[in-house]
Design an enzyme around this catalytic site. Structure first.
Site, PDB file in Angstrom:
ATOM      1  N   PRO A  92       0.820  -1.219   0.000  1.00 44.89           N
ATOM      2  CA  PRO A  92       0.000   0.000   0.000  1.00 44.89           C
ATOM      3  C   PRO A  92       0.851   1.264   0.000  1.00 44.89           C
ATOM      4  O   PRO A  92       0.378   2.341  -0.355  1.00 44.89           O
ATOM      5  CB  PRO A  92      -0.793  -0.119   1.295  1.00 44.89           C
ATOM      6  CG  PRO A  92      -0.778  -1.560   1.634  1.00 44.89           C
ATOM      7  CD  PRO A  92       0.555  -2.070   1.152  1.00 44.89           C
ATOM      8  N   GLU A 119       1.691  -8.829   8.107  1.00 43.90           N
ATOM      9  CA  GLU A 119       1.695  -7.358   8.217  1.00 43.90           C
ATOM     10  C   GLU A 119       2.605  -6.726   7.178  1.00 43.90           C
ATOM     11  O   GLU A 119       2.575  -5.516   6.955  1.00 43.90           O
ATOM     12  CB  GLU A 119       2.143  -6.933   9.631  1.00 43.90           C
ATOM     13  CG  GLU A 119       1.214  -7.394  10.731  1.00 43.90           C
ATOM     14  CD  GLU A 119      -0.247  -7.025  10.421  1.00 43.90           C
ATOM     15  OE1 GLU A 119      -1.087  -7.950  10.385  1.00 43.90           O
ATOM     16  OE2 GLU A 119      -0.504  -5.828  10.139  1.00 43.90           O
ATOM     17  N   ARG A 157      -1.829  -8.542 -21.517  1.00 40.49           N
ATOM     18  CA  ARG A 157      -2.846  -8.305 -22.555  1.00 40.49           C
ATOM     19  C   ARG A 157      -2.391  -7.274 -23.578  1.00 40.49           C
ATOM     20  O   ARG A 157      -2.993  -7.149 -24.653  1.00 40.49           O
ATOM     21  CB  ARG A 157      -4.177  -7.869 -21.930  1.00 40.49           C
ATOM     22  CG  ARG A 157      -4.144  -6.552 -21.200  1.00 40.49           C
ATOM     23  CD  ARG A 157      -5.464  -6.253 -20.524  1.00 40.49           C
ATOM     24  NE  ARG A 157      -6.533  -6.049 -21.488  1.00 40.49           N
ATOM     25  CZ  ARG A 157      -6.717  -4.914 -22.173  1.00 40.49           C
ATOM     26  NH1 ARG A 157      -5.862  -3.906 -21.994  1.00 40.49           N
ATOM     27  NH2 ARG A 157      -7.725  -4.776 -23.016  1.00 40.49           N
ATOM     28  N   ASP A 172      -8.626   1.197 -25.314  1.00 40.14           N
ATOM     29  CA  ASP A 172      -8.932   1.053 -23.893  1.00 40.14           C
ATOM     30  C   ASP A 172      -9.032   2.411 -23.208  1.00 40.14           C
ATOM     31  O   ASP A 172      -8.487   3.389 -23.679  1.00 40.14           O
ATOM     32  CB  ASP A 172      -7.767   0.316 -23.194  1.00 40.14           C
ATOM     33  CG  ASP A 172      -7.859  -1.176 -23.374  1.00 40.14           C
ATOM     34  OD1 ASP A 172      -6.829  -1.834 -23.188  1.00 40.14           O
ATOM     35  OD2 ASP A 172      -8.939  -1.654 -23.730  1.00 40.14           O
TER      36      ASP A 172
HETATM   37  C1  4FV Z   1      -1.284  -4.107  -1.493  1.00 36.14           C
HETATM   38  C2  4FV Z   1      -1.931  -3.041  -2.126  1.00 36.14           C
HETATM   39  C3  4FV Z   1      -1.595  -4.648  -0.169  1.00 36.14           C
HETATM   40  C4  4FV Z   1      -0.337  -5.319   2.766  1.00 36.14           C
HETATM   41  C5  4FV Z   1       0.146  -6.256   3.798  1.00 36.14           C
HETATM   42  C6  4FV Z   1      -0.180  -7.457   1.768  1.00 36.14           C
HETATM   43  C7  4FV Z   1      -0.898  -6.144   1.660  1.00 36.14           C
HETATM   44  C8  4FV Z   1       0.131  -7.618   3.198  1.00 36.14           C
HETATM   45  N1  4FV Z   1      -0.331  -4.555  -2.322  1.00 36.14           N
HETATM   46  N2  4FV Z   1      -1.349  -2.879  -3.354  1.00 36.14           N
HETATM   47  N3  4FV Z   1      -2.953  -2.289  -1.693  1.00 36.14           N
HETATM   48  N4  4FV Z   1      -0.698  -5.543   0.337  1.00 36.14           N
HETATM   49  O1  4FV Z   1      -2.591  -4.283   0.441  1.00 36.14           O
HETATM   50  O2  4FV Z   1      -0.392  -3.794  -3.452  1.00 36.14           O
HETATM   51  O3  4FV Z   1       1.417  -8.148   3.332  1.00 36.14           O
END
Ligand code: 4FV
Length: 258
Positions: A92, A119, A157, A172
């Site tokens: 994130p 986590e 794609r 697209d």
């Molecule tokens: C995420 C996202 C995501 C966070 C902790 C995996 C998680 C766990 N990855 N974009 N939004 N990852 O939430 O790419 O390890």
């Protein structure tokens, strides 16, 4: 050079979604791209095959150990991943994934994509091996795999020959040849469904009028839902005088300023 994705994941089977189904599955079967999975659990040395532990400093949840991840990335390199392939951690905290990044991936050597769980991953793995952090969006997944699937699908794609109709990808949403605007509405049979008809222009066979109608629908939808994309298209100078005239007609009627 075949586009190659090496995924570091505790759940390799999840990637059957892109190797065994649909457009990406057909492209995979035709050898247009390849996927190799590296499971950190296979790079553990203890009898319990431990890949995570409690966070230093306390707090809820577990953190992925650095070494099984480092060993997995190094195994991918030794196993044939391109020397210049980026190591992309999905998290994130990463840069928001967009169409242009999918296009770059499709034209590149591929990537080593690391899927966190729990986590997250030990920061020393990130400092030691990760070259890019990408995010699918401002929400939290239970693992990076679904984000990795989305990124792989969006890139594959775009490969020549992946889509039945080569032009499909160029029409697209967000495609540069469409000035990065949202796609227009689409219609197919029947001509009338639950009393709703297909717009007459689309039945006219008049291709210039049809192209104009589609462009205007894209402009209208983009102005309503993503005015930021209109501003970006304007900055990229990819709106025509006719586009501007149409947008002005919309703002006059709706009274909102651009
Ligand atoms: C995420 C996202 C995501 C966070 C902790 C995996 C998680 C766990 N990855 N974009 N939004 N990852 O939430 O790419 O390890």
């Amino acid at each position: 050079m075949t586009l190659r994705f090496d995924v570091v994941t505790l759940f390799p089977a999840i990637f059957d979604a892109v190797t065994a189904h649909g457009v990406t599955g057909r492209a995979h079967a035709r050898g247009l791209w390849q996927l190799h999975a590296w499971n950190p659990r296979d790079r553990t040395t203890d009898v319990h095959r431990t890949v995570d532990d409690r966070p230093y400093g306390g707090g809820p949840g577990m953190v992925m150990l650095p070494d099984p991840l480092v060993q997995s990335v190094d195994a991918a390199r030794a196993g044939g991943a391109a020397a210049d392939a980026p190591v992309i951690l999905l998290s994130p905290a990463g840069r928001r994934f967009e169409q242009a990044m999918a296009a770059d991936l499709a034209q590149g050597p591929g990537a080593i994509v690391v899927c966190g769980r729990y986590e997250g991953v030990d920061q020393r793995f990130v400092d030691a091996r990760v070259t890019h952090e990408w995010s699918l969006g401002d929400f939290v997944l239970s693992g990076g795999e679904i984000a990795a699937l989305a990124i792989i699908d969006a890139a594959v794609r775009l490969l020549p020959g992946a889509l039945n109709h080569g032009l499909s990808a160029t029409q697209d949403s967000f495609d540069p040849s469409q000035s990065g605007l949202l796609d227009c509405p689409h219609y197919t049979r029947p001509e009338v469904y639950e009393g709703r008809s297909v717009p007459a222009t689309l039945l006219s066979g008049h291709h210039v009028q049809i192209a104009r109608w589609r462009r205007e629908q894209s402009l209208r939808l983009t102005l309503q839902r993503r005015p930021d994309l209109i501003a970006a298209a304007r900055l990229a100078n990819s709106l025509s005088t006719a586009d501007e005239k149409y947008l002005a007609s919309l703002t006059q009627t709706s009274g909102n300023t651009l």
